[in-house]
Design a protein around this motif. Sequence first.
Motif, mmCIF file in Angstrom:
data_model
loop_
_atom_site.group_PDB
_atom_site.id
_atom_site.type_symbol
_atom_site.label_atom_id
_atom_site.label_comp_id
_atom_site.label_asym_id
_atom_site.label_seq_id
_atom_site.Cartn_x
_atom_site.Cartn_y
_atom_site.Cartn_z
ATOM 1 N N PHE A 45 0.255 -1.099 0.463
ATOM 2 C CA PHE A 45 0.193 -0.065 0.311
ATOM 3 C C PHE A 45 0.893 1.387 0.126
ATOM 4 O O PHE A 45 0.617 2.015 -0.500
ATOM 5 C CB PHE A 45 -0.844 -0.291 1.537
ATOM 6 N N GLN A 46 2.057 1.261 0.885
ATOM 7 C CA GLN A 46 2.983 2.199 0.687
ATOM 8 C C GLN A 46 3.509 2.138 -1.108
ATOM 9 O O GLN A 46 3.866 4.101 -0.503
ATOM 10 C CB GLN A 46 3.992 2.437 2.184
ATOM 11 N N ARG A 47 4.149 1.072 -1.096
ATOM 12 C CA ARG A 47 5.054 1.841 -2.613
ATOM 13 C C ARG A 47 4.011 1.889 -3.710
ATOM 14 O O ARG A 47 4.226 2.307 -4.708
ATOM 15 C CB ARG A 47 5.380 0.606 -2.687
ATOM 16 N N PHE A 48 2.714 1.896 -3.311
ATOM 17 C CA PHE A 48 1.811 1.378 -5.070
ATOM 18 C C PHE A 48 0.791 2.401 -4.640
ATOM 19 O O PHE A 48 -0.380 0.915 -4.207
ATOM 20 C CB PHE A 48 1.807 -0.042 -4.994
ATOM 21 N N PRO A 49 0.677 3.270 -4.984
ATOM 22 C CA PRO A 49 -0.986 3.994 -3.746
ATOM 23 C C PRO A 49 -2.218 3.265 -5.009
ATOM 24 O O PRO A 49 -3.021 3.918 -4.383
ATOM 25 C CB PRO A 49 -0.673 5.615 -4.156
ATOM 26 N N GLU A 50 -1.518 3.573 -5.945
ATOM 27 C CA GLU A 50 -2.829 3.097 -6.875
ATOM 28 C C GLU A 50 -3.678 1.487 -6.708
ATOM 29 O O GLU A 50 -4.594 1.008 -7.072
ATOM 30 C CB GLU A 50 -2.341 2.447 -8.102
ATOM 31 N N VAL A 51 -2.120 0.823 -6.297
ATOM 32 C CA VAL A 51 -3.374 -0.783 -5.626
ATOM 33 C C VAL A 51 -4.037 -0.549 -3.857
ATOM 34 O O VAL A 51 -5.168 -0.817 -3.647
ATOM 35 C CB VAL A 51 -2.216 -1.432 -4.876
ATOM 36 N N LEU A 52 -3.265 0.675 -3.031
ATOM 37 C CA LEU A 52 -4.105 1.536 -2.087
ATOM 38 C C LEU A 52 -5.374 1.733 -2.722
ATOM 39 O O LEU A 52 -6.422 1.625 -2.183
ATOM 40 C CB LEU A 52 -2.988 2.144 -1.176
ATOM 41 N N ARG A 76 -12.367 -0.639 -2.723
ATOM 42 C CA ARG A 76 -13.811 -1.668 -2.838
ATOM 43 C C ARG A 76 -14.233 -1.985 -0.521
ATOM 44 O O ARG A 76 -15.446 -2.278 -1.234
ATOM 45 C CB ARG A 76 -12.630 -2.914 -3.162
ATOM 46 N N PHE A 77 -13.404 -1.183 -0.567
ATOM 47 C CA PHE A 77 -13.750 -1.421 0.979
ATOM 48 C C PHE A 77 -14.745 0.098 1.704
ATOM 49 O O PHE A 77 -13.270 1.361 1.962
ATOM 50 C CB PHE A 77 -12.620 -1.913 1.984
ATOM 51 N N HIS A 78 -15.367 0.830 1.393
ATOM 52 C CA HIS A 78 -15.815 2.149 1.858
ATOM 53 C C HIS A 78 -15.902 2.137 3.230
ATOM 54 O O HIS A 78 -15.691 2.911 4.010
ATOM 55 C CB HIS A 78 -17.202 2.396 1.584
ATOM 56 N N LEU A 112 -5.634 1.991 4.830
ATOM 57 C CA LEU A 112 -7.561 1.211 3.998
ATOM 58 C C LEU A 112 -8.928 2.706 4.371
ATOM 59 O O LEU A 112 -9.489 2.665 3.213
ATOM 60 C CB LEU A 112 -7.620 -0.093 4.932
ATOM 61 N N ALA A 113 -8.233 2.925 5.540
ATOM 62 C CA ALA A 113 -9.920 4.030 6.166
ATOM 63 C C ALA A 113 -9.907 5.486 5.779
ATOM 64 O O ALA A 113 -10.379 6.315 5.661
ATOM 65 C CB ALA A 113 -10.014 3.964 7.650
ATOM 66 N N GLU A 114 -7.999 5.326 5.269
ATOM 67 C CA GLU A 114 -7.746 7.275 5.428
ATOM 68 C C GLU A 114 -8.350 8.445 3.838
ATOM 69 O O GLU A 114 -8.959 9.236 4.147
ATOM 70 C CB GLU A 114 -6.143 7.196 4.711
ATOM 71 N N LYS A 115 -9.481 6.774 3.147
ATOM 72 C CA LYS A 115 -9.856 7.802 2.258
ATOM 73 C C LYS A 115 -11.270 8.291 1.638
ATOM 74 O O LYS A 115 -11.372 9.014 1.991
ATOM 75 C CB LYS A 115 -9.726 7.570 0.984
ATOM 76 N N TYR A 116 -11.892 7.441 2.422
ATOM 77 C CA TYR A 116 -13.528 7.511 3.231
ATOM 78 C C TYR A 116 -13.899 7.990 4.651
ATOM 79 O O TYR A 116 -14.304 8.825 4.681
ATOM 80 C CB TYR A 116 -14.289 6.614 2.848
#
Length: 174
Positions: free
Chosen positions: A77-84, A90-92, A113-117
């Motif tokens: 997740f840290q190295r590949f932001p597009e994967v994060l 997928r998990f809102h 995982l939670a930082e976006k939503y």
Amino acid sequence: GALEKLKLDSKKFAPQAVLAQISNAKSELLDPIAYAKKANDYFQETVAKIYPLYEQGLHANNALDFDDLIYKTVLLFQRFPEVLDRYQERFHYLLVDEYQDTNHSQYVFLHLLAEKYRNITVVGDDWQGIYSWRGADIRNILNFEKDYPEVKTVKLERNYRSTQLILDSSHAII
């Protein structure tokens, strides 16, 4: 294995104790180099020599150990932001039980995982943090309101499993 390569006596360096140190390192998101920098006694310095060999053995066998399941995911997740981003999409909504028993790598994993939503619900009791010996960090639950200032806290203060005498005694001890 690694002990034999380094000509170390398994009686002096019990494999379970070495694995526990490596497990703790991964729970703290420390790779072999970072762990070696933090080693502050003879045992840890020796583990710092074993850790990279252990990792090489896992890699040679296309294997992961249990701690890698979260450790490697956090690195991904840290190295590949597009994967994060894919997993954030997928998990809102996230629900985490026994949050008081999460360790550092689990905390970082959930935070990423939670930082976006920021739709995260945690269930936990800071009085019941029992896994500090396994790397659980009680600060994760104590700082939750600081990490998520928009949080709504709901206290569940009725206990249907214990008598009032037991609850009062427990509260007095705590």
